[in-house]
Design an enzyme around this catalytic site. Structure first.
Site, PDB file in Angstrom:
ATOM      1  N   HIS A   1       0.842  -1.207   0.000  1.00 24.58           N
ATOM      2  CA  HIS A   1       0.000   0.000   0.000  1.00 24.58           C
ATOM      3  C   HIS A   1       0.874   1.253   0.000  1.00 24.58           C
ATOM      4  CE1 HIS A   1      -2.789  -2.903   2.194  1.00 24.58           C
ATOM      5  NE2 HIS A   1      -3.535  -2.512   1.191  1.00 24.58           N
TER       6      HIS A   1
ATOM      7  N   GLY B   1      -2.153  -2.039  -7.571  1.00 27.10           N
ATOM      8  CA  GLY B   1      -1.015  -2.971  -7.572  1.00 27.10           C
ATOM      9  C   GLY B   1      -1.280  -4.133  -8.521  1.00 27.10           C
TER      10      GLY B   1
ATOM     11  N   ASP C   1      -2.774  -7.743  -7.666  1.00 26.64           N
ATOM     12  CA  ASP C   1      -4.149  -8.133  -7.991  1.00 26.64           C
ATOM     13  C   ASP C   1      -4.353  -7.902  -9.488  1.00 26.64           C
ATOM     14  OD1 ASP C   1      -5.461  -8.530  -5.170  1.00 26.64           O
ATOM     15  OD2 ASP C   1      -4.189  -6.768  -5.025  1.00 26.64           O
TER      16      ASP C   1
ATOM     17  N   GLN D   1      -7.808  -7.793 -11.100  1.00 27.93           N
ATOM     18  CA  GLN D   1      -8.474  -6.549 -10.684  1.00 27.93           C
ATOM     19  C   GLN D   1      -8.013  -5.375 -11.554  1.00 27.93           C
ATOM     20  OE1 GLN D   1      -9.268  -5.402  -6.457  1.00 27.93           O
ATOM     21  NE2 GLN D   1      -7.427  -4.174  -6.707  1.00 27.93           N
TER      22      GLN D   1
ATOM     23  N   ARG E   1      -3.808 -10.132   4.286  1.00 23.86           N
ATOM     24  CA  ARG E   1      -4.230 -11.470   4.721  1.00 23.86           C
ATOM     25  C   ARG E   1      -3.072 -12.326   5.223  1.00 23.86           C
ATOM     26  NH1 ARG E   1      -8.233 -10.804   0.273  1.00 23.86           N
ATOM     27  NH2 ARG E   1     -10.283 -10.871   1.273  1.00 23.86           N
TER      28      ARG E   1
HETATM   29  P1  AMP Z   1      -6.175  -4.005  -0.701  1.00 23.73           P
HETATM   30  O1  AMP Z   1      -6.163  -3.100   0.476  1.00 23.73           O
HETATM   31  O2  AMP Z   1      -5.622  -5.372  -0.418  1.00 23.73           O
HETATM   32  O3  AMP Z   1      -7.504  -4.029  -1.413  1.00 23.73           O
HETATM   33  O4  AMP Z   1      -5.151  -3.396  -1.746  1.00 23.73           O
HETATM   34  C1  AMP Z   1      -5.214  -2.052  -2.133  1.00 23.73           C
HETATM   35  C2  AMP Z   1      -4.284  -1.830  -3.289  1.00 23.73           C
HETATM   36  O5  AMP Z   1      -2.957  -2.201  -2.908  1.00 23.73           O
HETATM   37  C3  AMP Z   1      -4.637  -2.682  -4.516  1.00 23.73           C
HETATM   38  O6  AMP Z   1      -4.448  -1.901  -5.679  1.00 23.73           O
HETATM   39  C4  AMP Z   1      -3.644  -3.800  -4.433  1.00 23.73           C
HETATM   40  O7  AMP Z   1      -3.336  -4.371  -5.687  1.00 23.73           O
HETATM   41  C5  AMP Z   1      -2.436  -3.102  -3.865  1.00 23.73           C
HETATM   42  N1  AMP Z   1      -1.541  -4.071  -3.238  1.00 23.73           N
HETATM   43  C6  AMP Z   1      -1.863  -5.029  -2.343  1.00 23.73           C
HETATM   44  N2  AMP Z   1      -0.783  -5.773  -2.035  1.00 23.73           N
HETATM   45  C7  AMP Z   1       0.243  -5.283  -2.768  1.00 23.73           C
HETATM   46  C8  AMP Z   1       1.617  -5.622  -2.908  1.00 23.73           C
HETATM   47  N3  AMP Z   1       2.171  -6.629  -2.224  1.00 23.73           N
HETATM   48  N4  AMP Z   1       2.381  -4.902  -3.763  1.00 23.73           N
HETATM   49  C9  AMP Z   1       1.830  -3.878  -4.469  1.00 23.73           C
HETATM   50  N5  AMP Z   1       0.543  -3.506  -4.374  1.00 23.73           N
HETATM   51  C10 AMP Z   1      -0.242  -4.191  -3.539  1.00 23.73           C
END
Ligand code: AMP
Length: 282
Positions: free
Chosen positions: A37, A147, A150, A153, A187
């Site tokens: 994030h 990111g 995903d 997505q 997670r």
């Molecule tokens: P989330 O809070 O898991 O829904 O993720 C929010 C954003 O952070 C999404 O665009 C994800 O793809 C990105 N994201 C989550 N994990 C990672 C990671 N390890 N590296 C880069 N971006 C990430």
């Protein structure tokens, strides 16, 4: 750093900035921040005058029996981390404001949502596309950051933006990993010590695929079966899918040519983890 919960206030704030000629970057998240994030926040900070991070555990993207209730949440910690990255504003709406009852309107992206996670999480991408479309209306940003961790997505959002003419640039950022390769994820906190160790198999299987391709392998079936074998050697890892698809439409390919996404999902303990690698073969 400001925290905004009211939707009209959020929109007003962003429009004021735009009227002053400032550029606005949006980072949509579900919170419980990690370096992944933060990397999106840094990219948004570098590109824009005003940076908004939305923090909303979106109920419509969780299926029945999924982890909506247990999903980790820690707003004070998240606020501190975002403030340290120079984020200007956190948008933290109330679920009842995002989904006024009865809530009746959804965004469905066809085709590319049918495989990979879409096949295993019915309704998931409908929830994702809907909430992101709403965020794009509430926060009319110039750029939005996602990111590639995903990957499906990303494609769903890119297609939605193209098909529905959203006036926003989608910026895709690389996957941030732990030192042993595990992709960072909120997670990962579900993993016990042994599970955490076993979870590196996801990354190892992707590296194996990359090595095979680098060594000249072009047959998808052979790559996938080698990956499955590596994953099967970890009893704590229960593979959900391993697939190779073309990057544009996420359709299965049999040969490694052009831009191919190799993606996988697996359960490790009570965590459902995903990871992928985007391979470019000339
Ligand atoms: P989330 O809070 O898991 O829904 O993720 C929010 C954003 O952070 C999404 O665009 C994800 O793809 C990105 N994201 C989550 N994990 C990672 C990671 N390890 N590296 C880069 N971006 C990430």
């Amino acid at each position: 750093m400001r925290i905004v919960t009211a939707i009209p206030e959020m929109t007003r704030l962003v429009k004021e900035r735009r009227d002053r000629g400032e550029t606005v970057g949006l980072v949509p998240t579900m919170g419980f921040f990690h370096e992944g994030h933060l990397s999106l926040m840094r990219a948004a900070r570098a590109d824009n005058d005003f940076v908004v991070v939305s923090l909303f555990v979106n109920p419509t993207q969780f299926g029945p029996g999924e982890d909506f209730r247990e999903y980790p949440r820690d707003l004070p910690r998240d606020m501190e981390m975002a403030a340290r990255e120079g984020v200007d504003c956190i948008f933290h709406p109330r679920p009842e404001d995002m989904y006024p009852q009865p809530y009746l309107t959804y965004v469905e992206v066809g085709g590319i949502t049918e495989r990979l996670c879409g096949a295993h999480r019915p309704g998931h991408f409908r929830g994702v596309a809907t909430v992101v479309a709403k965020l794009f209306h509430i926060i009319p940003a110039h750029r939005a950051y996602f990111g590639i961790k995903d990957a499906q997505q990303v494609r769903v959002i890119q297609k939605m933006v193209e098909d529905l003419n959203f006036d926003v640039e989608i910026v895709v950022c690389p996957t941030v990993r732990e030192p042993d390769g595990l992709a960072m994820s909120s997670r990962n906190t579900y993993l016990g010590t042994e599970e955490r160790r076993a979870a590196t198999a996801l990354y190892r299987s992707l590296r194996l695929a990359e090595d095979m391709v680098r060594g000249g392998e072009r047959d998808v079936a052979r790559v996938i079966s080698a990956m499955r074998e590596l994953l099967a050697a970890e009893p704590l890892v229960e593979t959900e899918y391993v697939e190779a698809v073309d990057w544009k439409f996420l359709e299965p390919v049999s040969e490694l040519r052009g831009e191919v996404l190799i993606a996988l999902a697996a359960r490790v303990g009570r965590a459902r983890l995903i990871d992928n690698t985007l391979i470019r073969v000339e």
